[in-house]
Write an enzyme that holds these catalytic residues in place. Structure first.
Site, PDB file in Angstrom:
ATOM      1  N   MET A 205      -9.025   7.780  -1.469  1.00 45.38           N
ATOM      2  CA  MET A 205      -9.912   8.292  -0.404  1.00 45.38           C
ATOM      3  C   MET A 205     -10.432   9.670  -0.795  1.00 45.38           C
ATOM      4  O   MET A 205      -9.688  10.478  -1.362  1.00 45.38           O
ATOM      5  CB  MET A 205      -9.141   8.390   0.908  1.00 45.38           C
ATOM      6  CG  MET A 205      -8.516   7.067   1.340  1.00 45.38           C
ATOM      7  SD  MET A 205      -7.705   7.237   2.929  1.00 45.38           S
ATOM      8  CE  MET A 205      -6.964   5.606   3.091  1.00 45.38           C
TER       9      MET A 205
ATOM     10  N   ASP B 110      -4.688   3.233  -2.626  1.00 47.11           N
ATOM     11  CA  ASP B 110      -5.821   3.587  -1.767  1.00 47.11           C
ATOM     12  C   ASP B 110      -6.397   4.951  -2.137  1.00 47.11           C
ATOM     13  O   ASP B 110      -5.768   5.986  -1.896  1.00 47.11           O
ATOM     14  CB  ASP B 110      -5.365   3.623  -0.304  1.00 47.11           C
ATOM     15  CG  ASP B 110      -5.159   2.238   0.268  1.00 47.11           C
ATOM     16  OD1 ASP B 110      -6.096   1.421   0.202  1.00 47.11           O
ATOM     17  OD2 ASP B 110      -4.048   1.967   0.772  1.00 47.11           O
TER      18      ASP B 110
ATOM     19  N   GLY C 296       1.095  -1.675   4.305  1.00 49.14           N
ATOM     20  CA  GLY C 296       1.572  -0.323   4.051  1.00 49.14           C
ATOM     21  C   GLY C 296       2.675   0.051   5.010  1.00 49.14           C
ATOM     22  O   GLY C 296       3.862  -0.010   4.684  1.00 49.14           O
ATOM     23  N   SER C 297       2.286   0.418   6.249  1.00 50.57           N
ATOM     24  CA  SER C 297       3.276   0.892   7.210  1.00 50.57           C
ATOM     25  C   SER C 297       4.325  -0.171   7.545  1.00 50.57           C
ATOM     26  O   SER C 297       5.478   0.159   7.811  1.00 50.57           O
ATOM     27  CB  SER C 297       2.582   1.392   8.480  1.00 50.57           C
ATOM     28  OG  SER C 297       1.707   0.417   8.992  1.00 50.57           O
TER      29      SER C 297
ATOM     30  N   MET D 228     -11.564  -5.874   5.109  1.00 42.44           N
ATOM     31  CA  MET D 228     -10.874  -4.852   5.892  1.00 42.44           C
ATOM     32  C   MET D 228     -10.659  -5.386   7.305  1.00 42.44           C
ATOM     33  O   MET D 228     -11.598  -5.844   7.956  1.00 42.44           O
ATOM     34  CB  MET D 228     -11.706  -3.564   5.962  1.00 42.44           C
ATOM     35  CG  MET D 228     -11.848  -2.793   4.666  1.00 42.44           C
ATOM     36  SD  MET D 228     -10.319  -2.364   3.833  1.00 42.44           S
ATOM     37  CE  MET D 228      -9.505  -1.338   5.058  1.00 42.44           C
TER      38      MET D 228
ATOM     39  N   HIS E 138      -0.808  -1.579  -4.237  1.00 39.67           N
ATOM     40  CA  HIS E 138      -2.143  -1.302  -3.681  1.00 39.67           C
ATOM     41  C   HIS E 138      -2.314   0.206  -3.599  1.00 39.67           C
ATOM     42  O   HIS E 138      -1.527   0.902  -2.962  1.00 39.67           O
ATOM     43  CB  HIS E 138      -2.272  -1.964  -2.313  1.00 39.67           C
ATOM     44  CG  HIS E 138      -3.639  -1.848  -1.701  1.00 39.67           C
ATOM     45  ND1 HIS E 138      -4.685  -2.679  -2.039  1.00 39.67           N
ATOM     46  CD2 HIS E 138      -4.124  -1.003  -0.766  1.00 39.67           C
ATOM     47  CE1 HIS E 138      -5.759  -2.348  -1.325  1.00 39.67           C
ATOM     48  NE2 HIS E 138      -5.441  -1.318  -0.543  1.00 39.67           N
TER      49      HIS E 138
ATOM     50  N   SER F 127       0.849  -1.203   0.000  1.00 36.47           N
ATOM     51  CA  SER F 127       0.000   0.000   0.000  1.00 36.47           C
ATOM     52  C   SER F 127       0.878   1.244   0.000  1.00 36.47           C
ATOM     53  O   SER F 127       1.539   1.552   0.997  1.00 36.47           O
ATOM     54  CB  SER F 127      -0.915   0.022   1.220  1.00 36.47           C
ATOM     55  OG  SER F 127      -1.478   1.319   1.335  1.00 36.47           O
TER      56      SER F 127
ATOM     57  N   MET G 143     -12.197   4.040  -1.891  1.00 35.96           N
ATOM     58  CA  MET G 143     -12.941   4.435  -0.690  1.00 35.96           C
ATOM     59  C   MET G 143     -13.592   5.776  -1.033  1.00 35.96           C
ATOM     60  O   MET G 143     -13.202   6.843  -0.531  1.00 35.96           O
ATOM     61  CB  MET G 143     -11.988   4.540   0.504  1.00 35.96           C
ATOM     62  CG  MET G 143     -11.514   3.173   0.982  1.00 35.96           C
ATOM     63  SD  MET G 143     -10.024   3.231   1.994  1.00 35.96           S
ATOM     64  CE  MET G 143      -8.772   3.191   0.710  1.00 35.96           C
TER      65      MET G 143
ATOM     66  N   HIS H 252      -8.074   0.419  -4.650  1.00 36.40           N
ATOM     67  CA  HIS H 252      -9.046   0.260  -3.567  1.00 36.40           C
ATOM     68  C   HIS H 252      -9.801   1.576  -3.434  1.00 36.40           C
ATOM     69  O   HIS H 252      -9.260   2.548  -2.903  1.00 36.40           O
ATOM     70  CB  HIS H 252      -8.289  -0.115  -2.273  1.00 36.40           C
ATOM     71  CG  HIS H 252      -9.145  -0.174  -1.055  1.00 36.40           C
ATOM     72  ND1 HIS H 252      -8.618  -0.295   0.216  1.00 36.40           N
ATOM     73  CD2 HIS H 252     -10.486  -0.134  -0.900  1.00 36.40           C
ATOM     74  CE1 HIS H 252      -9.609  -0.312   1.098  1.00 36.40           C
ATOM     75  NE2 HIS H 252     -10.742  -0.215   0.455  1.00 36.40           N
TER      76      HIS H 252
ATOM     77  N   ASP I 110      -6.714  -6.380   4.421  1.00 40.42           N
ATOM     78  CA  ASP I 110      -6.156  -5.018   4.369  1.00 40.42           C
ATOM     79  C   ASP I 110      -6.283  -4.337   5.732  1.00 40.42           C
ATOM     80  O   ASP I 110      -7.395  -4.096   6.211  1.00 40.42           O
ATOM     81  CB  ASP I 110      -6.919  -4.219   3.301  1.00 40.42           C
ATOM     82  CG  ASP I 110      -6.345  -2.825   3.057  1.00 40.42           C
ATOM     83  OD1 ASP I 110      -5.351  -2.457   3.698  1.00 40.42           O
ATOM     84  OD2 ASP I 110      -6.921  -2.113   2.202  1.00 40.42           O
ATOM     85  N   GLY I 111      -5.134  -4.023   6.328  1.00 39.02           N
ATOM     86  CA  GLY I 111      -5.114  -3.240   7.559  1.00 39.02           C
ATOM     87  C   GLY I 111      -4.378  -3.941   8.691  1.00 39.02           C
ATOM     88  O   GLY I 111      -4.781  -5.015   9.125  1.00 39.02           O
ATOM     89  N   GLY I 112      -3.280  -3.337   9.117  1.00 35.72           N
ATOM     90  CA  GLY I 112      -2.554  -3.872  10.275  1.00 35.72           C
ATOM     91  C   GLY I 112      -1.823  -5.171  10.022  1.00 35.72           C
ATOM     92  O   GLY I 112      -1.500  -5.894  10.971  1.00 35.72           O
TER      93      GLY I 112
ATOM     94  N   GLY J 215      -3.691   4.570   7.291  1.00 29.10           N
ATOM     95  CA  GLY J 215      -2.698   3.528   7.477  1.00 29.10           C
ATOM     96  C   GLY J 215      -2.269   3.476   8.942  1.00 29.10           C
ATOM     97  O   GLY J 215      -2.636   4.351   9.734  1.00 29.10           O
ATOM     98  N   GLY J 216      -1.531   2.432   9.282  1.00 28.48           N
ATOM     99  CA  GLY J 216      -0.908   2.363  10.598  1.00 28.48           C
ATOM    100  C   GLY J 216      -1.826   1.995  11.752  1.00 28.48           C
ATOM    101  O   GLY J 216      -1.472   2.188  12.909  1.00 28.48           O
TER     102      GLY J 216
END
Ligand code: DX5
Ligand code: ZN
Length: 226
Positions: free
Chosen positions: A38, A36, A198-199, A138, A34, A9, A69, A67, A176-178, A145-146
């Site tokens: 937004m 994102d 991502g992070s 998700m 990826h 990401s 959003m 993705h 997706d996420g964490g 992110g993060g």
């Protein structure tokens, strides 16, 4: 064994050097970019759109996984297809006509995905499995992110994996996420085959080292080799 596709990401990349960051992360072993999107309406944050996607397209041959959003959704789909997107996914809550939006993505020549928020029930999948190339779960609330991985996603992943098996279709299951090197094994064991990070990647000094560790963890938890 799961194929362990790592989707980097770029939300956590250095925006002042995005082209270079894309080349670096793909050269370090990531499989997918990826992207994102937004809109400060569907989610409380604002990122980038089709023009940035088009600018990045010449920097890699790896698939670009958009993705969305955003709300509404349909207006942007042809623009992203023209900008070189390979996969486009969206949140069912953001489209008035989910079946139509999924069909539009395929008509534009892209793979189509539906994104389920942590609290979105699985019945949104009931009548659209034949329209899907990808389901994105998700594991955080979308927008930033993060954030930390929400543990009940593992149960949801197992249930969705079972539904994909029953459908007999080749539908990717992305999370997706964490996602980090220390939880990706459990996420893979629950059925995911495509992992957004991502992070965990862009926050590390050595992208290749993190990606290698992630792929090794997936292999160890799914009985394969990295
Ligand atoms: C959140 C985005 C994610 C985010 C993941 O709304 O969809 O793709 O960039 O970031 P990490 O891996 O840091 O949780
Ligand atoms: Zn995302």
């Amino acid at each position: 064994m799961n194929p362990a596709r790592i989707a980097a990401s770029i939300l956590s990349a250095d925006f002042a050097r995005l082209g270079e960051e894309v080349r670096h992360v793909i050269g370090s072993g990531a499989d997918i970019v990826h992207f994102d999107v937004m809109d400060n309406h569907y989610v409380p944050n604002l990122t980038f759109g089709p023009m940035v996607c088009a600018a990045l397209r010449p920097h890699t041959t790896a698939p670009i996984d958009v993705h969305l959003m955003v709300k509404p959704v349909d207006r942007l789909i042809p623009d992203f297809a023209k900008a070189g997107a390979n996969i486009i996914s969206f949140h069912p809550e953001a489209s008035e006509h989910v079946d139509r939006t999924l069909a539009l993505i395929r008509e534009c020549g892209c793979k189509a995905g539906l994104v389920l928020n942590p609290a979105t029930p699985l019945n949104v999948l009931d009548h659209v499995m034949d329209r899907l190339d990808l389901i994105l779960l998700m594991s955080v609330n979308p927008g930033f992110g993060g954030q930390s991985f929400i543990p009940h996603t593992l149960h949801k992943l197992r249930t969705v994996k079972q539904r994909i098996r029953e459908s007999g279709r080749d539908i990717w299951l992305e999370v997706d996420g964490g996602v980090k090197a220390d939880n990706i094994g459990a996420i893979a064991a629950a059925g995911a085959d495509t992992f957004v990070a991502g992070s965990a990647i862009f926050g590390a000094p050595d992208y290749a080292d993190v990606i290698r560790r992630m792929k090794t963890e997936v292999a160890q938890h799914t009985g394969g080799t990295a």
